[in-house]
Write an enzyme that holds these catalytic residues in place. Structure first.
Site, PDB file in Angstrom:
ATOM      1  N   ASP A  83       1.875  13.680   6.213  1.00 11.26           N
ATOM      2  CA  ASP A  83       1.219  12.453   5.779  1.00 11.26           C
ATOM      3  C   ASP A  83       0.092  12.101   6.759  1.00 11.26           C
ATOM      4  O   ASP A  83       0.322  12.033   7.974  1.00 11.26           O
ATOM      5  CB  ASP A  83       2.288  11.336   5.764  1.00 11.26           C
ATOM      6  CG  ASP A  83       1.837  10.087   5.040  1.00 11.26           C
ATOM      7  OD1 ASP A  83       0.967  10.194   4.155  1.00 11.26           O
ATOM      8  OD2 ASP A  83       2.383   9.006   5.347  1.00 11.26           O
ATOM      9  N   HIS A  84      -1.117  11.913   6.244  1.00  8.34           N
ATOM     10  CA  HIS A  84      -2.263  11.486   7.059  1.00  8.34           C
ATOM     11  C   HIS A  84      -2.537  12.370   8.279  1.00  8.34           C
ATOM     12  O   HIS A  84      -2.587  11.871   9.421  1.00  8.34           O
ATOM     13  CB  HIS A  84      -2.119  10.027   7.515  1.00  8.34           C
ATOM     14  CG  HIS A  84      -2.169   9.051   6.382  1.00  8.34           C
ATOM     15  ND1 HIS A  84      -3.328   8.701   5.748  1.00  8.34           N
ATOM     16  CD2 HIS A  84      -1.179   8.382   5.738  1.00  8.34           C
ATOM     17  CE1 HIS A  84      -3.058   7.850   4.770  1.00  8.34           C
ATOM     18  NE2 HIS A  84      -1.753   7.646   4.730  1.00  8.34           N
ATOM     19  N   HIS A 198      -1.176   0.121   3.523  1.00 11.06           N
ATOM     20  CA  HIS A 198       0.154   0.415   4.056  1.00 11.06           C
ATOM     21  C   HIS A 198       0.861  -0.858   4.523  1.00 11.06           C
ATOM     22  O   HIS A 198       0.217  -1.859   4.817  1.00 11.06           O
ATOM     23  CB  HIS A 198       0.059   1.373   5.241  1.00 11.06           C
ATOM     24  CG  HIS A 198      -0.462   2.727   4.871  1.00 11.06           C
ATOM     25  ND1 HIS A 198      -1.416   3.384   5.596  1.00 11.06           N
ATOM     26  CD2 HIS A 198      -0.146   3.544   3.847  1.00 11.06           C
ATOM     27  CE1 HIS A 198      -1.670   4.558   5.045  1.00 11.06           C
ATOM     28  NE2 HIS A 198      -0.919   4.684   3.970  1.00 11.06           N
ATOM     29  N   SER A 234       2.127   2.420  -1.777  1.00 10.47           N
ATOM     30  CA  SER A 234       2.699   2.088  -3.094  1.00 10.47           C
ATOM     31  C   SER A 234       4.122   1.562  -3.038  1.00 10.47           C
ATOM     32  O   SER A 234       4.862   1.678  -4.025  1.00 10.47           O
ATOM     33  CB  SER A 234       2.607   3.307  -4.013  1.00 10.47           C
ATOM     34  OG  SER A 234       1.258   3.514  -4.347  1.00 10.47           O
ATOM     35  N   SER A 235       4.489   0.979  -1.920  1.00 12.69           N
ATOM     36  CA  SER A 235       5.765   0.263  -1.903  1.00 12.69           C
ATOM     37  C   SER A 235       5.643  -0.987  -2.758  1.00 12.69           C
ATOM     38  O   SER A 235       4.572  -1.610  -2.826  1.00 12.69           O
ATOM     39  CB  SER A 235       6.146  -0.113  -0.467  1.00 12.69           C
ATOM     40  OG  SER A 235       6.739   1.003   0.176  1.00 12.69           O
ATOM     41  N   ILE A 276       5.674   6.182  -0.597  1.00 11.31           N
ATOM     42  CA  ILE A 276       6.563   5.031  -0.361  1.00 11.31           C
ATOM     43  C   ILE A 276       7.234   5.178   1.006  1.00 11.31           C
ATOM     44  O   ILE A 276       7.990   6.120   1.233  1.00 11.31           O
ATOM     45  CB  ILE A 276       7.642   4.950  -1.470  1.00 11.31           C
ATOM     46  CG1 ILE A 276       6.966   4.735  -2.837  1.00 11.31           C
ATOM     47  CG2 ILE A 276       8.640   3.824  -1.173  1.00 11.31           C
ATOM     48  CD1 ILE A 276       7.916   4.750  -4.021  1.00 11.31           C
ATOM     49  N   ASP A 277       6.947   4.256   1.871  1.00 10.49           N
ATOM     50  CA  ASP A 277       7.575   4.230   3.198  1.00 10.49           C
ATOM     51  C   ASP A 277       8.182   2.848   3.454  1.00 10.49           C
ATOM     52  O   ASP A 277       9.371   2.697   3.751  1.00 10.49           O
ATOM     53  CB  ASP A 277       6.526   4.572   4.269  1.00 10.49           C
ATOM     54  CG  ASP A 277       7.134   4.703   5.652  1.00 10.49           C
ATOM     55  OD1 ASP A 277       8.369   4.550   5.790  1.00 10.49           O
ATOM     56  OD2 ASP A 277       6.392   4.956   6.621  1.00 10.49           O
TER      57      ASP A 277
END
Ligand code: G3H
Ligand code: 13P
Ligand code: ZN
Length: 360
Positions: A83-84, A198, A234-235, A276-277
């Protein structure tokens, strides 16, 4: 063994019209809960580790943990994604440790806080795609900068995210530029900016089209119908989780995330990977708070971790069902990376540019 590339998994999702949640992980409990949820509903999995997660866990621990999860759940195709990634070296070392996919986030410079210009982004993303494709790994690029359409600010979370004020041009991915970017870089998936950010504090009210520009997803999909789109930030920050967190001593000001129905709308328009984190963190942290408050003499970490895993499992299962991921693991025959590499070399996986109206 079922280690799958992002490209193969998202091609499958596109053929069948579903989306795949990409859950961030840092530890064994998260890995187990996600795999238990996937096994319970036959869903393929994307687990992603940020640079922060790699620093926390260590690449060796992370790699061996994923090996173990793969061995425990051989029936579940499992994509391990960076991720990133911020520069070529973070992507290359991830692949060396068994990641089958990397994100090269060239929307920001290597410091992960300065917004980069378009040429920089194209150049570094193209080079990473070239490198990764030689070994069959997949690449996600990002065009546009994540940040809020409400206040124009980028978001800074754990040292990642644009600093300062961003223009509307930066905050909303330009569809024409997206076509050029995909053609020039040959990315397998494209993350776009449309007002998400985020963390827990995305919107100060339930989002409408003014502050969550789903129209941008639709416009880009119309121009790039064969490109897999990615929604970051997208949480959903579900109200019941906020309430539980606060009921047990937490102090989270009222906030709104991305409603699940908006994500489902995105999935109807080419979104295949949904990051989703925060929701996973919140589910676990609310469970920790509950144990800490209700069982004040408790000091066995397992008594905290077990209910936290239960909460995470439930959340993941919900998203697998809501995004249509459930029921698809058994339908996928995993293609090894060596064969994916051969297909890239043969040009069989080059992005197909075209518009929906042209195709029709
Ligand atoms: O990219 C943002 C994710 O939420 C990862 O966060 O860097 O704290 O692991 P992290
Ligand atoms: P959230 O903070 O909304 O969970 O987003 C996570 C993400 O986009 C990781 O890349
Ligand atoms: Zn992200």
């Amino acid at each position: 063994m079922a280690r799958i590339s992002l490209r193969q998994l998202l091609d499958h999702a596109a053929e069948r019209g579903y989306g795949v949640p990409a859950f961030n992980i840092n530890n064994m409990e998260q890995g187990l809960a996600i795999m238990e949820a996937a096994a319970a509903c036959d869903a393929p999995v994307i687990m992603q580790a940020s640079r922060g997660a790699r620093a926390y866990t260590g690449d060796i621990m992370l790699a061996k943990m994923i090996d173990a999860l793969e061995e425990m759940y051989p029936q579940i195709p499992l994509c391990l994604h960076l991720d990133h990634g911020n520069e070529e070296s973070s992507c290359a070392t991830a692949i060396r440790y068994g990641f089958t996919s990397v994100m090269m986030d060239g929307s920001l410079k290597a410091d992960a806080r300065t917004a980069a210009d378009y040429d920089y982004n194209v150049d570094i993303t193209r080079r990473v795609a070239e490198m990764a494709h030689w070994i069959g790994a997949s690449v996600e690029g990002e065009l546009g900068v994540l940040g809020s359409l409400e206040h124009g600010g980028g978001e800074q979370e754990d040292g990642h995210g644009a600093e300062g004020q961003l223009s509307q041009d930066q905050l909303l991915t330009d569809p024409d530029q997206a076509v050029d970017f995909v053609r020039a870089t040959k990315v397998d998936a494209l993350a776009i900016a449309m007002g998400t950010s985020h963390g827990a504090y995305k919107f100060t009210r339930r989002p409408d089209g003014e502050i969550l520009a789903m129209r941008v997803v639709e416009e880009i999909h119309a121009r790039l119908p064969n490109t897999h789109l990615v929604m970051h930030g997208s949480s959903s920050v579900p109200q019941p989780l906020q309430d539980m967190f606060n009921a047990f001593g937490g102090e989270m000001p009222q906030t709104w995330g991305v409603p699940v129905e908006e994500i489902v709308r995105g999935i109807r328009h080419g979104v295949r990977k949904v990051n989703i984190d925060t929701d996973c963190r919140l589910a676990m942290a609310a469970a920790f708070r509950k144990v800490a408050t209700q069982s004040r003499s408790e000091f066995d970490p397992r008594k905290f971790l077990k209910p936290a895993m239960d909460a995470l499992r439930e959340l993941c299962r919900d998203r697998f069902e809501q995004f249509g991921t459930a029921g698809n693991a058994g339908k996928i025959k995993v293609v090894p990376l060596s064969e994916m590499a051969r297909r890239y070399r043969a040009g069989a996986l080059d992005p197909q540019i075209g518009s929906i109206t042209q195709a029709a």
